[in-house]
Design an enzyme around this catalytic site. Sequence first.
Site, PDB file in Angstrom:
ATOM      1  N   ASN A   1       0.677  -1.312  -0.008  1.00  0.00           N
ATOM      2  CA  ASN A   1       0.101   0.241   0.019  1.00  0.00           C
ATOM      3  C   ASN A   1       1.037   1.362  -0.038  1.00  0.00           C
ATOM      4  O   ASN A   1       1.390   1.653   1.184  1.00  0.00           O
ATOM      5  CB  ASN A   1      -1.082  -0.044   1.162  1.00  0.00           C
ATOM      6  CG  ASN A   1      -1.790   1.196   1.355  1.00  0.00           C
ATOM      7  OD1 ASN A   1      -2.117   1.798   0.220  1.00  0.00           O
ATOM      8  ND2 ASN A   1      -2.305   1.294   2.301  1.00  0.00           N
ATOM      9  N   TRP A   2       0.940   1.690  -1.146  1.00  0.00           N
ATOM     10  CA  TRP A   2       2.064   3.070  -1.196  1.00  0.00           C
ATOM     11  C   TRP A   2       1.362   4.557  -0.756  1.00  0.00           C
ATOM     12  O   TRP A   2       1.734   5.319  -0.435  1.00  0.00           O
ATOM     13  CB  TRP A   2       2.032   3.495  -2.735  1.00  0.00           C
ATOM     14  CG  TRP A   2       3.124   2.366  -3.464  1.00  0.00           C
ATOM     15  CD1 TRP A   2       3.602   1.414  -2.836  1.00  0.00           C
ATOM     16  CD2 TRP A   2       3.408   2.539  -4.709  1.00  0.00           C
ATOM     17  NE1 TRP A   2       4.664   0.673  -3.733  1.00  0.00           N
ATOM     18  CE2 TRP A   2       4.459   1.379  -4.978  1.00  0.00           C
ATOM     19  CE3 TRP A   2       3.014   3.367  -5.627  1.00  0.00           C
ATOM     20  CZ2 TRP A   2       5.205   1.238  -6.160  1.00  0.00           C
ATOM     21  CZ3 TRP A   2       3.778   3.056  -7.100  1.00  0.00           C
ATOM     22  CH2 TRP A   2       4.608   1.841  -7.132  1.00  0.00           C
ATOM     23  N   LYS A   3      -0.076   4.309  -0.569  1.00  0.00           N
ATOM     24  CA  LYS A   3      -0.871   5.425   0.134  1.00  0.00           C
ATOM     25  C   LYS A   3      -0.602   6.646  -0.741  1.00  0.00           C
ATOM     26  O   LYS A   3      -0.509   6.332  -2.041  1.00  0.00           O
ATOM     27  CB  LYS A   3      -0.197   5.667   1.603  1.00  0.00           C
ATOM     28  CG  LYS A   3      -0.528   4.683   2.382  1.00  0.00           C
ATOM     29  CD  LYS A   3      -0.242   4.812   4.038  1.00  0.00           C
ATOM     30  CE  LYS A   3      -0.428   3.492   4.767  1.00  0.00           C
ATOM     31  NZ  LYS A   3      -0.238   4.141   6.128  1.00  0.00           N
TER      32      LYS A   3
ATOM     33  N   HIS B   1      -9.542   1.377   4.885  1.00  0.00           N
ATOM     34  CA  HIS B   1      -8.302   1.521   5.559  1.00  0.00           C
ATOM     35  C   HIS B   1      -8.730   2.495   6.781  1.00  0.00           C
ATOM     36  O   HIS B   1      -9.388   3.285   6.727  1.00  0.00           O
ATOM     37  CB  HIS B   1      -7.264   1.929   4.752  1.00  0.00           C
ATOM     38  CG  HIS B   1      -6.186   2.042   5.198  1.00  0.00           C
ATOM     39  ND1 HIS B   1      -5.490   2.868   5.900  1.00  0.00           N
ATOM     40  CD2 HIS B   1      -5.005   0.934   5.207  1.00  0.00           C
ATOM     41  CE1 HIS B   1      -4.216   2.662   6.500  1.00  0.00           C
ATOM     42  NE2 HIS B   1      -3.807   1.504   5.952  1.00  0.00           N
TER      43      HIS B   1
ATOM     44  N   GLU C   1      -7.033   4.894   7.780  1.00  0.00           N
ATOM     45  CA  GLU C   1      -6.952   6.375   7.493  1.00  0.00           C
ATOM     46  C   GLU C   1      -8.309   6.826   6.746  1.00  0.00           C
ATOM     47  O   GLU C   1      -8.587   7.926   6.871  1.00  0.00           O
ATOM     48  CB  GLU C   1      -5.883   6.375   6.488  1.00  0.00           C
ATOM     49  CG  GLU C   1      -4.267   6.377   7.106  1.00  0.00           C
ATOM     50  CD  GLU C   1      -3.346   6.037   6.527  1.00  0.00           C
ATOM     51  OE1 GLU C   1      -2.341   5.615   6.927  1.00  0.00           O
ATOM     52  OE2 GLU C   1      -3.599   6.063   5.160  1.00  0.00           O
TER      53      GLU C   1
ATOM     54  N   GLU D   1      -5.476  -4.448  10.610  1.00  0.00           N
ATOM     55  CA  GLU D   1      -4.568  -3.547  11.041  1.00  0.00           C
ATOM     56  C   GLU D   1      -4.718  -2.833  12.369  1.00  0.00           C
ATOM     57  O   GLU D   1      -5.436  -1.950  12.470  1.00  0.00           O
ATOM     58  CB  GLU D   1      -4.623  -2.654   9.919  1.00  0.00           C
ATOM     59  CG  GLU D   1      -5.885  -2.245   9.418  1.00  0.00           C
ATOM     60  CD  GLU D   1      -5.759  -0.636   8.470  1.00  0.00           C
ATOM     61  OE1 GLU D   1      -4.803  -0.486   8.111  1.00  0.00           O
ATOM     62  OE2 GLU D   1      -6.832  -0.044   8.481  1.00  0.00           O
TER      63      GLU D   1
ATOM     64  N   GLY E   1       2.417   3.101  10.833  1.00  0.00           N
ATOM     65  CA  GLY E   1       3.365   3.981  10.566  1.00  0.00           C
ATOM     66  C   GLY E   1       3.748   4.687  12.086  1.00  0.00           C
ATOM     67  O   GLY E   1       4.611   5.699  11.933  1.00  0.00           O
TER      68      GLY E   1
ATOM     69  N   SER F   1       3.221  -1.526  10.411  1.00  0.00           N
ATOM     70  CA  SER F   1       4.618  -1.321  10.747  1.00  0.00           C
ATOM     71  C   SER F   1       5.372  -2.864  10.182  1.00  0.00           C
ATOM     72  O   SER F   1       6.193  -3.224  11.080  1.00  0.00           O
ATOM     73  CB  SER F   1       4.947  -0.980  11.972  1.00  0.00           C
ATOM     74  OG  SER F   1       4.664   0.321  12.061  1.00  0.00           O
TER      75      SER F   1
ATOM     76  N   GLY G   1       2.859  -0.764   4.332  1.00  0.00           N
ATOM     77  CA  GLY G   1       2.799   0.453   4.071  1.00  0.00           C
ATOM     78  C   GLY G   1       4.070   1.059   3.745  1.00  0.00           C
ATOM     79  O   GLY G   1       4.788   0.775   2.505  1.00  0.00           O
ATOM     80  N   GLY G   2       4.734   1.698   4.697  1.00  0.00           N
ATOM     81  CA  GLY G   2       6.072   2.474   4.412  1.00  0.00           C
ATOM     82  C   GLY G   2       7.280   1.692   3.702  1.00  0.00           C
ATOM     83  O   GLY G   2       7.828   2.133   2.800  1.00  0.00           O
TER      84      GLY G   2
END
Length: 245
Positions: free
Chosen positions: A10-12, A94, A96, A162, A168, A207, A228-229
């Site tokens: 997931n690049w966001k 998600h 967010e 999640e 994050g 994470s 994610g990151g």
Amino acid sequence: MSVQNLLALNWKMNKTPAEARAWAEELSEKLAADKPELAVMAPAVALPALAAHLPPGVTVGAQDVSAHEAGAYTGEISAAMLVDVGARYVVVGHSERREYHGETDADVAAKARQAQANGLMPIVCVGEGLDVREKGEQVPHTLAQLSGSLDGVGPEVVVAYEPVWAIGTGKTATADDAEELAAAIRTALRERYGSEAQHIRILYGGSVKPDNIASICAQPNVNGALVGGASLKVPDVLGMVDALQ
């Protein structure tokens, strides 16, 4: 579980189409043929470039989808549009989206139904915040969220657990924490879908990195990760792939 692990990257809100193409070309040069399933969940504008340049067997997906088929919904992107540019998966619900855009379980279920109606596989996200975790209510909270988010949704689905407090933040649920919720989710899926629940993949997200993914995905009811990151740099992705081999 006999299902193949899925790494949903997931690049966001990161990477332009040009940057996405460069990432895909670097991955194509370095990715071994023997790998878990990879799906890149990119911003919608980058999906065509990705679909054209990713190595064989790596799929693309979107980070959101409209609950509507078509019409006067300025700024929204329909499931049919995503399919037309090569998407196979779409993330819905998600944390967010729930936090920043006020999406409810009913909204998530509507998006998942729309995705399925157009041949997209929804990745339905659920999980608790730190306040819920500290009260020890993570299981009932997450299962209630799951129930609402799967209303009218068929078994052609992926579920991503999640824990919001681990997204994050550098904090990661332990492998046992991930399995506790994954096992509870599996039981709830069996109650909803019967024997078909055995084939539904449950991902962990929060994470995830090359140094912790193996222990998390070794759990009996965890079938991959929503990353994610660590998905933004090809060396990190290759490290996670290697860790799962």
